[in-house]
Design an enzyme around this catalytic site. Structure first.
Site, short mmCIF file in Angstrom:
data_model
loop_
_atom_site.label_atom_id
_atom_site.label_comp_id
_atom_site.label_asym_id
_atom_site.label_seq_id
_atom_site.Cartn_x
_atom_site.Cartn_y
_atom_site.Cartn_z
N ASN A 69 40.84 49.03 45.74
CA ASN A 69 40.44 49.05 44.33
C ASN A 69 38.93 49.30 44.30
OD1 ASN A 69 39.82 48.53 41.68
ND2 ASN A 69 40.34 46.35 41.74
N GLU A 127 39.45 40.98 36.14
CA GLU A 127 38.26 41.47 35.44
C GLU A 127 38.64 42.03 34.07
OE1 GLU A 127 36.88 43.93 38.66
OE2 GLU A 127 36.43 42.12 39.80
N LYS A 148 37.09 49.87 41.83
CA LYS A 148 36.47 49.38 40.59
C LYS A 148 35.54 50.47 40.01
CE LYS A 148 37.16 44.74 42.26
NZ LYS A 148 36.78 43.34 42.26
N GLY A 160 35.58 38.99 44.98
CA GLY A 160 34.17 39.40 45.06
C GLY A 160 33.23 38.28 45.47
N GLU A 165 45.88 37.37 43.15
CA GLU A 165 44.44 37.41 43.34
C GLU A 165 43.82 36.17 42.67
OE1 GLU A 165 42.94 41.63 44.17
OE2 GLU A 165 42.91 41.36 42.02
N HIS A 182 44.31 43.18 36.12
CA HIS A 182 43.29 42.65 37.02
C HIS A 182 42.48 41.58 36.28
CE1 HIS A 182 39.74 42.38 39.53
NE2 HIS A 182 40.45 42.92 40.50
N SER A 191 38.51 38.96 48.45
CA SER A 191 37.66 38.88 49.65
C SER A 191 38.41 39.16 50.96
CB SER A 191 36.94 37.53 49.71
OG SER A 191 36.08 37.39 48.60
#
Ligand code: PGA
Length: 255
Positions: A9, A98, A11, A174, A168, A96, A213
């Protein structure tokens, strides 16, 4: 034999020259002969065409990071699933964290996207995961169940095999701090149980990815878990060496 999906991904990273460079390095360093491990790259929309052309003749799949559920019309700034299909996307990431947090997407939106993707014959990668606060409050499995129920609403027992679920934990994305092997094992086993309970035995074959991560060092152990069928990789997918080493770990485990 284990089957794995190793998804990158990207991003909102990599303009066209940077996308070309990364794919060039991946192509130079990898061997894609092993059919049981699939590599997937999910660049930003602006690089999809270029990347798709570069990987057209190799066994790497193309995916998008988002979509809209309507097929066309007055939705400024949005991209439809048919548009993604026409550019060669096999997968699309939805839900996701985010997007849930920064763009206020909820399970109803994610469910609409999921059905629209399936109509366009694109495999959805549905992300679920708890925040640190929810984990500390002991709510992890309630949160996962709610996200599964909401985002997979009205999916048939047959279709569950055409959906990928990515666990996730938000606190691991991250941050450089992946969930522990025990935490991943527990969560993936519970997710498998939940989907088998809802969708029956077909859900035994649904791919469950871990994300948060993932890197060269922890991937082998995580991918070795029974209900971990791949990884959704953010930061480490931007570096060819790191991404390939995760991919190679899956290749080793698949033999
Ligand atoms: P990360 O991102 O690997 O950088 O933690 C994972 C993701 O957001 O999918």
């Amino acid at each position: 034999m284990n089957q794995y999906l190793i998804a990158g991904n990207w991003k909102m990273n990599n303009d066209i020259p940077a996308s070309k460079q990364l794919i060039k390095e991946i192509l130079e360093q990898s061997n894609f002969d092993n059919d049981s491990v699939e590599m997937l790259v999910c660049p930003p929309f602006t690089s999809l065409l270029t990347v798709g052309e570069m990987i057209a003749d190799v066994n790497i799949s193309l995916g998008a990071q988002n979509c809209h559920w309507e097929s066309k019309g007055a939705f400024t700034g949005e991209i439809s699933c048919d548009m993604l299909k026409s550019i060669g996307c096999k997968y699309t990431i939805i839900g996701h964290s985010e997007r849930r947090t920064l763009f206020h997407e909820n399970d109803i939106d994610i469910n609409k996207k999921l059905h629209s993707l399936m109509k366009s014959d694109i495999l959805p990668i549905v992300c679920i995961g708890e925040t640190l606060q929810e984990r500390e409050a002991g709510q992890t499995f309630d949160v996962l169940k709610k996200q599964i129920d909401g985002s997979l609403n009205e999916v048939s027992n047959d279709s569950i095999q055409k959906i990928v679920i990515a666990y996730e934990p938000v606190w691991a994305i991250g941050t450089g701090v992946a969930a522990t092997v025990e935490q991943v094992e527990e969560a993936h086993d519970r997710i498998r149980e939940m989907i088998v309970e809802i969708f029956g035995s077909n859900a035994e074959n649904t791919l469950l990815l871990y994300g948060g991560s993932v890197n060269e060092s922890n991937s082998q152990e995580l991918l070795g878990l029974k209900n971990v069928n791949g990884a959704l990789v953010g930061g480490a997918s931007l570096k060819a060496d790191a991404f390939i080493s995760i991919f190679n770990n899956a290749q080793k485990l698949s033999q």
